[in-house]
Scaffold this motif. Structure first.
Motif, PDB file in Angstrom:
ATOM      1  N   CYS A   1      -7.183  -1.601   5.823  1.00  0.00           N
ATOM      2  CA  CYS A   1      -6.093  -0.996   5.226  1.00  0.00           C
ATOM      3  C   CYS A   1      -5.380  -0.639   6.431  1.00  0.00           C
ATOM      4  O   CYS A   1      -3.938  -0.771   6.786  1.00  0.00           O
TER       5      CYS A   1
ATOM      6  N   CYS B   1       0.784  -1.337   0.158  1.00  0.00           N
ATOM      7  CA  CYS B   1      -0.051   0.083   0.056  1.00  0.00           C
ATOM      8  C   CYS B   1       0.713   1.342   0.173  1.00  0.00           C
ATOM      9  O   CYS B   1       1.602   1.413   0.953  1.00  0.00           O
TER      10      CYS B   1
ATOM     11  N   CYS C   1      -7.492   5.030   0.551  1.00  0.00           N
ATOM     12  CA  CYS C   1      -8.421   4.947  -0.476  1.00  0.00           C
ATOM     13  C   CYS C   1      -9.873   5.417  -0.449  1.00  0.00           C
ATOM     14  O   CYS C   1     -10.320   6.447  -1.458  1.00  0.00           O
TER      15      CYS C   1
END
Ligand code: SF4
Length: 467
Positions: free
Chosen positions: A48, A23, A106
């Motif tokens: 995440c 990421c 995101c």
């Protein structure tokens, strides 16, 4: 002998279409967590944030990763932004923090959670909000630049308004060189020694370790873009009127060129530049020839220092036909690219995993240096492989200390070929393809399923046209 442009081909149309690296937000998170008196807040999906906080602590972060959770309702009603604002107010304690950084991952980035509407400052604590979505920032290396550049921009505006804090150790009495890029800890010391005969001194390394170093970085005579992907930082330093010099003092030719370029940018007399070259270049030549490397090596990575490492390998005697980097082509790696291409190396910017593996097929190296999946692929072929991030970029590269530092690890890896062949001979094809994993009955291959699924996926040409 070609240079690939940023991938616009059908093989990589974005991180979410074809995830190939960690990421990217990890880069920004790491920059925030490594700074003193800095609170770093993540805004994004829990999965995440779990992965990012796990990875940051795996890499030794000793700071708290703050998190503002959300659900569909808080996202669509705007409550998430209010929650972030509240978190920022709680963290804006001038006794504890100089700056609060909020990173949109995101989902909040895609949903337009407006971090730009956060107050710029609360109780004297600076507030910086950045969007670092995987679909917008291609590599974690460039995400470091997103945060470091935002901080430099903030500090530049502060310096334009009036006096700012001096460096902790006081101002240097010589003109300084700001260094862009995270390096092995010994490298800035080596660079300081190289600069001394030029009458120059090291400025801070950006990303910095505390806020006031940002003012010192802006106060330089010259900026050395040691890592070439810090484009937002370069923009801020250029706005502050600082000249930028690309490449780095690696190997014989690289150090000679870098001393000249830095010296000229800082108006150092030619005599002093020649003195510096005469002092260091013979030692570099000696160190390179003391640990020669014999073998063909393909090299790829996502750190941004791949071209510099390739230069060192070639000056040590290695045959390097291919260098892939996930980072983009910028003016600050042009000198390295031209040097490599003059030696017959194919330099591939924005390289994909498939291209790095295709280079192994094409060039048949004795050793593949690369990212984890490249190394895994190499080892499956009984080919020695070295992980760039942990084994190569965690070594000194600059000046006399860097020359020859790669030889030991590379030569040990090259010598491993015999062991790989022995293992391959013993295990054969066990654990590969359809027989991978743990099973109780002998697995059966189903090539017809793969064929059917492949037929239903549209194939794109290199121009993106569906065939
Ligand atoms: S923030 Fe985006 S790129 Fe990062 S882990 Fe989450 S979905 Fe993936």
């Amino acid at each position: 002998m070609t240079t690939s442009e940023p991938a616009s081909s059908g093989c990589a149309s974005g991180p979410h279409d074809r995830p190939q690296s960690m990421c990217p937000a990890f880069g920004s998170l790491r920059v925030g967590l490594r700074m003193r008196r800095t609170a770093t807040v993540l805004s994004g999906s829990a999965c995440c944030v779990y992965g990012l906080s796990f990875t940051s602590h795996f890499y030794g972060a000793r700071r708290t990763v703050h998190y503002v959770p959300f659900d569909s309702e808080t996202l669509v009603t705007g409550k998430l932004f209010e929650d972030i604002r509240e978190a920022v107010h709680q963290l804006a304690d001038p006794e504890k923090n100089d700056v609060v950084v909020v990173i949109n991952l995101c989902v909040p980035s895609a949903s337009g959670v407006p971090l730009r509407l956060l107050p710029k400052e609360i109780n004297g604590v600076r507030i910086i909000g950045i969007d670092v979505p995987g679909f917008g920032v291609p590599t974690h290396a460039e995400a470091k630049d997103v945060l470091a550049g935002a901080m430099l921009g903030y500090a530049r505006h502060e310096a334009e308004q009036g006096p700012v804090a001096a460096p902790r150790e006081g101002r240097q009495d010589k003109p300084t060189v700001t260094l862009l890029g995270e390096m092995f800890p010994a490298d800035p010391m080596t660079i300081a020694a190289l600069l001394e005969p030029l009458g120059l001194a090291n400025g801070p390394v950006v990303p910095t370790r505390e806020w006031r170093e940002l003012y010192g970085a802006l106060d330089c005579a010259v900026t050395a873009a040691i890592h070439p992907f810090y484009t937002q930082c370069v923009r801020e330093l250029e706005l502050a009127g600082r000249p930028i010099v690309g490449s780095a003092p690696v190997g014989y030719d690289g150090t000679a060129h870098w001393l000249e370029a830095i010296g000229q940018a800082a108006n150092v007399p030619t005599k002093k530049i020649d003195e510096a070259k005469n002092r260091f270049l013979p030692a570099i030549k000696g160190a390179l020839s003391a640990v020669p490397i014999k073998g063909r090596i393909t090299l790829s990575g996502y750190e941004g220092s791949e071209l510099l490492v390739a230069r060192l390998l070639i000056e040590s005697g290695a045959d390097v036909p291919y260098v892939g980097t996930a980072c983009p082509k910028t003016p600050w790696s042009q000198v390295d690219r031209e040097w490599l291409e003059a030696k017959g190396v194919r330099v591939n910017y924005r390289a994909t995993l498939e291209e790095d593996i295709a280079a192994i097929d094409e060039y048949g190296p004795d050793l593949a240096i690369g990212t984890t999946p490249v190394v895994q692929e190499a080892k499956q072929r009984a080919l020695p492989g070295l992980y760039f991030t942990n084994l190569i970029s965690a070594r000194p590269l600059m000046g006399p200390a860097g020359a020859g530092s790669l030889g030991q690890v590379i030569n040990a890896a090259l010598a491993n070929k015999v062991r790989f062949d022995r293992m391959k001979g013993f295990f054969g094809d066990i654990g590969q393809g359809p027989s991978a994993g743990i099973w109780q009955e002998v697995p059966q291959d189903r090539p017809e399923f793969r064929k059917k699924q492949r037929r239903s996926i549209p194939i794109k040409s290199i121009t993106g046209e569906v065939l």
